[in-house]
Structure formats: structure tokens, C-alpha cells
Design an enzyme around this catalytic site. Structure first.
Site, PDB file in Angstrom:
ATOM      1  N   ASP A  49       0.877  -0.805   0.321  1.00  0.00           N
ATOM      2  CA  ASP A  49       0.175  -0.134  -0.327  1.00  0.00           C
ATOM      3  C   ASP A  49       1.256   1.155  -0.408  1.00  0.00           C
ATOM      4  O   ASP A  49       1.433   1.721   1.022  1.00  0.00           O
ATOM      5  CB  ASP A  49      -1.023   0.089   1.351  1.00  0.00           C
ATOM      6  N   TYR A  54       3.505   9.442  -0.407  1.00  0.00           N
ATOM      7  CA  TYR A  54       4.656   8.777   0.218  1.00  0.00           C
ATOM      8  C   TYR A  54       6.093   8.867  -0.470  1.00  0.00           C
ATOM      9  O   TYR A  54       6.938   8.592   0.420  1.00  0.00           O
ATOM     10  CB  TYR A  54       4.523   7.513   0.120  1.00  0.00           C
ATOM     11  N   LYS A  79      -2.510   6.648  -4.486  1.00  0.00           N
ATOM     12  CA  LYS A  79      -3.631   7.016  -3.899  1.00  0.00           C
ATOM     13  C   LYS A  79      -2.901   8.606  -4.536  1.00  0.00           C
ATOM     14  O   LYS A  79      -1.872   8.838  -5.005  1.00  0.00           O
ATOM     15  CB  LYS A  79      -3.011   7.289  -2.575  1.00  0.00           C
ATOM     16  N   HIS A 112      -7.106   9.489  -2.408  1.00  0.00           N
ATOM     17  CA  HIS A 112      -6.727   9.762  -1.139  1.00  0.00           C
ATOM     18  C   HIS A 112      -7.067  10.427   0.392  1.00  0.00           C
ATOM     19  O   HIS A 112      -7.550   9.744   1.293  1.00  0.00           O
ATOM     20  CB  HIS A 112      -4.828  10.921  -0.791  1.00  0.00           C
TER      21      HIS A 112
HETATM   22  N1  NAP Z   1      -4.612   6.628   3.399  1.00  0.00           N
HETATM   23  C1  NAP Z   1      -4.497   7.458   4.580  1.00  0.00           C
HETATM   24  O1  NAP Z   1      -4.696   8.063   5.110  1.00  0.00           O
HETATM   25  C2  NAP Z   1      -3.613   6.529   5.164  1.00  0.00           C
HETATM   26  C3  NAP Z   1      -2.758   7.519   6.376  1.00  0.00           C
HETATM   27  C4  NAP Z   1      -2.585   6.580   7.331  1.00  0.00           C
HETATM   28  C5  NAP Z   1      -1.466   5.253   6.644  1.00  0.00           C
HETATM   29  N2  NAP Z   1      -2.191   4.165   5.850  1.00  0.00           N
HETATM   30  C6  NAP Z   1      -1.725   3.126   5.180  1.00  0.00           C
HETATM   31  O2  NAP Z   1      -1.505   2.734   6.469  1.00  0.00           O
HETATM   32  C7  NAP Z   1      -0.350   1.735   7.040  1.00  0.00           C
HETATM   33  C8  NAP Z   1      -0.038   2.024   8.447  1.00  0.00           C
HETATM   34  O3  NAP Z   1      -0.687   2.451   8.786  1.00  0.00           O
HETATM   35  P1  NAP Z   1       0.029   3.792  10.036  1.00  0.00           P
HETATM   36  O4  NAP Z   1       1.717   3.289   9.281  1.00  0.00           O
HETATM   37  O5  NAP Z   1      -0.114   5.283  10.409  1.00  0.00           O
HETATM   38  O6  NAP Z   1       0.445   3.194  10.442  1.00  0.00           O
HETATM   39  P2  NAP Z   1       1.088   1.188  11.691  1.00  0.00           P
HETATM   40  O7  NAP Z   1       0.680   0.494  10.767  1.00  0.00           O
HETATM   41  O8  NAP Z   1      -0.489   1.744  12.905  1.00  0.00           O
HETATM   42  O9  NAP Z   1       1.831   1.342  13.012  1.00  0.00           O
HETATM   43  C9  NAP Z   1       3.482   1.580  11.935  1.00  0.00           C
HETATM   44  C10 NAP Z   1       4.501   2.084  13.708  1.00  0.00           C
HETATM   45  O10 NAP Z   1       4.146   0.988  14.364  1.00  0.00           O
HETATM   46  C11 NAP Z   1       5.500   0.235  14.186  1.00  0.00           C
HETATM   47  N3  NAP Z   1       4.902  -1.194  15.395  1.00  0.00           N
HETATM   48  C12 NAP Z   1       4.934  -1.865  13.493  1.00  0.00           C
HETATM   49  N4  NAP Z   1       5.063  -3.417  13.758  1.00  0.00           N
HETATM   50  C13 NAP Z   1       5.156  -3.305  15.082  1.00  0.00           C
HETATM   51  C14 NAP Z   1       5.199  -4.405  16.090  1.00  0.00           C
HETATM   52  N5  NAP Z   1       4.719  -5.501  15.265  1.00  0.00           N
HETATM   53  N6  NAP Z   1       5.588  -3.888  17.071  1.00  0.00           N
HETATM   54  C15 NAP Z   1       5.822  -2.933  17.845  1.00  0.00           C
HETATM   55  N7  NAP Z   1       5.729  -1.778  16.733  1.00  0.00           N
HETATM   56  C16 NAP Z   1       5.583  -2.123  15.497  1.00  0.00           C
HETATM   57  C17 NAP Z   1       6.312   0.931  13.096  1.00  0.00           C
HETATM   58  O11 NAP Z   1       7.562   1.190  13.943  1.00  0.00           O
HETATM   59  P3  NAP Z   1       8.788   0.926  12.625  1.00  0.00           P
HETATM   60  O12 NAP Z   1       8.156   1.083  11.652  1.00  0.00           O
HETATM   61  O13 NAP Z   1       9.355   1.377  13.192  1.00  0.00           O
HETATM   62  O14 NAP Z   1       8.997  -0.655  13.279  1.00  0.00           O
HETATM   63  C18 NAP Z   1       5.952   2.027  12.927  1.00  0.00           C
HETATM   64  O15 NAP Z   1       5.956   2.739  14.094  1.00  0.00           O
HETATM   65  C19 NAP Z   1       0.087   3.089   5.949  1.00  0.00           C
HETATM   66  O16 NAP Z   1       1.879   2.428   6.122  1.00  0.00           O
HETATM   67  C20 NAP Z   1      -0.628   3.951   5.081  1.00  0.00           C
HETATM   68  O17 NAP Z   1       0.083   2.301   3.420  1.00  0.00           O
HETATM   69  C21 NAP Z   1      -3.101   5.188   5.199  1.00  0.00           C
END
Ligand code: NAP
Length: 289
Positions: A49, A54, A79, A112
Site C-alpha cells: 500500500d 509517500y 493514491k 487519498h
Molecule cells: N489513507 C490514508 O490516509 C492513510 C493514513 C495512514 C496510513 N495509511 C496506510 O496504512 C499503513 C499503516 O498505517 P501507519 O503507518 O499510520 O500505522 P501503523 O501500521 O498502525 O503503525 C506503524 C508504527 O508501528 C510500528 N510497528 C509496526 N509493527 C510493530 C510491532 N509488531 N510492534 C511494535 N511496533 C510496531 C512501526 O515502527 P517501525 O516501522 O519502526 O518498525 C511504526 O512506527 C501506512 O503505511 C499506509 O500504507 C493510510
């Protein structure tokens, strides 16, 4: 229903299949994106994704190509960015994605966010519909759409079909929104369910802010899993497509090891925090412009 596995897919309204576990690359620096995507694919993820915003479409696609896995077994989402979103710019973004990724088609292209007003939302959607008609995109959808945005789009799709013929308004396959127990978005989820729209859960790990949460810790202990795995399993059992992000190889693996246990109905209920509203990112679903 047969038990979910890392290879499980959902059928989208477009007719294409989407691998249920996605690998998010928001805030993944471009210089490591190829490497971490290759690692994710090596451990079994098949869905990446990304987004224009990004700034890592190119290295993410590079990692997909270098994995050696045939293109038709991989799923790439990107997106249209919110900034200056309109019909013309959206057409340009679609062309540019194909150019920088070197892909013949994008599996899923989303808007997005709904920011920018009705005319621009509909303009971006029309560009996506044309992208599908031209074979450049397989499935299209939206992100961060609240029920009122979804209804606006549905109305436009219906009236376009009436005027121009079946399918001319496009097929809405996905709404990608922030989803976890502290932001369950029942109104949006119910709307999507009723229409057969697949719900993708972003920030499914609540951005690692709940790692030591007292609600999750006893469940982690009970199932012999980490709190992150409990959150991802919750998302799977809710029928969502979770998109965990990590640049840490051990966590990329940990986040895929969620198929050897099942939360009981009672434990799923414990995570039902009805009415709690705690977004950990932006929340365009509530915008009224
Ligand atoms: N459409 C939108 O507006 C939108 C907005 C936000 C996100 N997204 C999508 O959703 C994806 C995920 O969301 P997000 O990046 O906001 O947050 P998330 O996946 O909830 O959390 C990511 C964070 O958690 C840490 N992490 C990952 N696995 C872990 C584990 N097993 N134990 C402890 N910590 C862990 C990561 O650290 P490290 O990377 O340092 O390991 C990072 O700091 C994004 O990458 C993107 O593709 C979309």
C-alpha cells in the site's frame, strides 16, 4: 468459511481479488523501500500500500519486481494526492505512476482523501474510471471517505449510469480508513458492508501507541502473542484488510504471524469500545466541504 491464511484474498466488486494482509509504506524512506518491500514479500505478503504522497512508489515497485514473484500474484495500491486534486491532475498522476513504477497496470488506485470539494472529488473519480476503461487500473476506490462523501459518489455514479449506460460511473471497490478498536467507525463500516465495498484498515497498530495498553496485555498473554498481533487479528476477524507498516524486519515478520490463533467471541467483544473516538492520524472523513 475456511480459516484465513496469509494467502487469503477477498473478491472486490471490480471482480479482482485483493490479498487480505497489506504492507503499508507510509513514512518508509525511499532509499530503503525496495529492500523492506522485498523482505515483506519474502515472508509472504503479496500486497503493498503506497501513495503518490509517500514518495516511494518507484522503490516499492522496484522491490516488487526484484522479488521475482510474477506480477499477477502481486497487488499494488497507490493514491491520488490531496494537494490540488482535480480531473486533470489525477490523469497526470495515473500516467506518472505507470511511468515511475514501470507497471502495465495498477491493481488499486484510490482517492487519498475527500478534501477539495465536490467538483474535484468527482473529477478525480472520473479520471480513475477512465483509467480503468483504458486498462491502466484494475480496481478503484476512495480513502478517508465519510458516509456523506460515499453517498455523494454513489449518487453521481447512479446518475452517470442512467445517462451514459451501465458501468459508466465506475465501480467502487474499496474505502480505506483509519480503523482499530479506538476508532471503529461503525457508520462507515456498515455503509460499506451493505454495498459490498471492501474496508481497508489503516494505522491498524494505532501507530504503536497501544503496545502496552492494559486492554491488550492480558489478551497477548492469554494467546501467547504480541499486542500488535492481537490488534491485527482483531482487524482480520472484523473482515477488514489491515495494512500494518513497519520498516523493521523482525516486526514485518511478526505482523504476518497472525494465522495460528483466533480471538474468541468474548475477547472480540472486549475490544468493542463502542463510541470511542480516538484517531491517531488526520480524520478527513468528517470534513464537510
Ligand atoms: N489513507 C490514508 O490516509 C492513510 C493514513 C495512514 C496510513 N495509511 C496506510 O496504512 C499503513 C499503516 O498505517 P501507519 O503507518 O499510520 O500505522 P501503523 O501500521 O498502525 O503503525 C506503524 C508504527 O508501528 C510500528 N510497528 C509496526 N509493527 C510493530 C510491532 N509488531 N510492534 C511494535 N511496533 C510496531 C512501526 O515502527 P517501525 O516501522 O519502526 O518498525 C511504526 O512506527 C501506512 O503505511 C499506509 O500504507 C493510510
Amino acid at each position: 468459511m475456511s480459516p484465513l491464511t496469509l494467502n487469503s484474498t477477498y473478491r472486490l466488486p471490480s471482480g479482482y481479488d485483493i490479498p487480505i494482509l497489506g504492507y503499508g509504506v507510509y513514512q518508509t524512506p525511499a532509499d530503503i523501500a525496495s529492500d523492506v518491500v522485498q523482505h515483506a514479500l519474502k515472508v509472504g505478503y503479496r500486497h503493498v500500500d503506497s501513495a503518490v504522497a509517500y514518495r516511494n512508489e518507484e522503490p516499492s515497485a522496484d522491490g516488487m519486481k526484484k522479488s521475482g514473484i510474477p506480477r499477477d500474484q502481486l497487488f499494488f495500491t497507490t493514491k491520488i494526492p490531496t494537494r490540488q486534486m482535480n480531473y486533470e491532475n489525477s490523469k497526470q498522476h495515473i500516467e506518472n505512476t505507470l511511468k515511475v513504477t514501470g507497471f502495465d497496470y495498477v491493481d488499486l488506485y484510490l482517492i487519498h482523501s475527500p478534501y477539495g470539494g465536490k467538483e474535484n472529488r468527482i473529477g478525480a473519480w472520473k479520471a480513475l474510471v477512465e483509467g480503468v476503461q483504458a486498462g491502466k487500473i484494475r480496481s478503484i476506490g476512495v480513502s478517508n471517505y465519510g458516509v456523506h462523501h460515499l453517498e455523494e459518489l454513489e449518487e453521481w455514479m447512479k446518475s452517470t449510469e442512467e445517462k451514459e449506460g451501465k458501468g459508466k460511473g465506475g465501480v467502487l471497490s474499496v474505502n480505506q480508513i483509519e480503523l482499530h478498536p479506538w476508532l471503529a467507525r461503525k457508520d462507515i463500516v456498515d455503509w460499506c458492508r451493505n454495498k459490498g465495498v471492501v474496508v481497508e484498515a489503516y494505522s491498524p497498530l494505532v501507530r504503536a501507541t497501544k503496545t502496552d495498553d492494559p486492554l491488550l496485555l492480558p489478551l497477548a498473554k492469554k494467546y501467547g502473542k504480541t499486542t500488535s498481533q492481537i490488534l491485527l487479528r482483531w482487524s482480520l476477524q472484523k473482515g477488514f484488510v489491515p495494512l500494518p507498516k513497519s520498516v523493521t524486519k523482525s516486526r514485518i515478520e511478526e505482523n504476518a504471524q497472525i494465522y495460528d490463533f483466533e480471538l474468541s467471541d468474548e475477547d472480540m467483544k472486549k475490544l468493542d469500545l463502542d463510541g470511542v473516538y480516538e484517531p491517531c492520524t488526520w480524520d478527513p472523513t468528517v470534513s464537510r466541504d
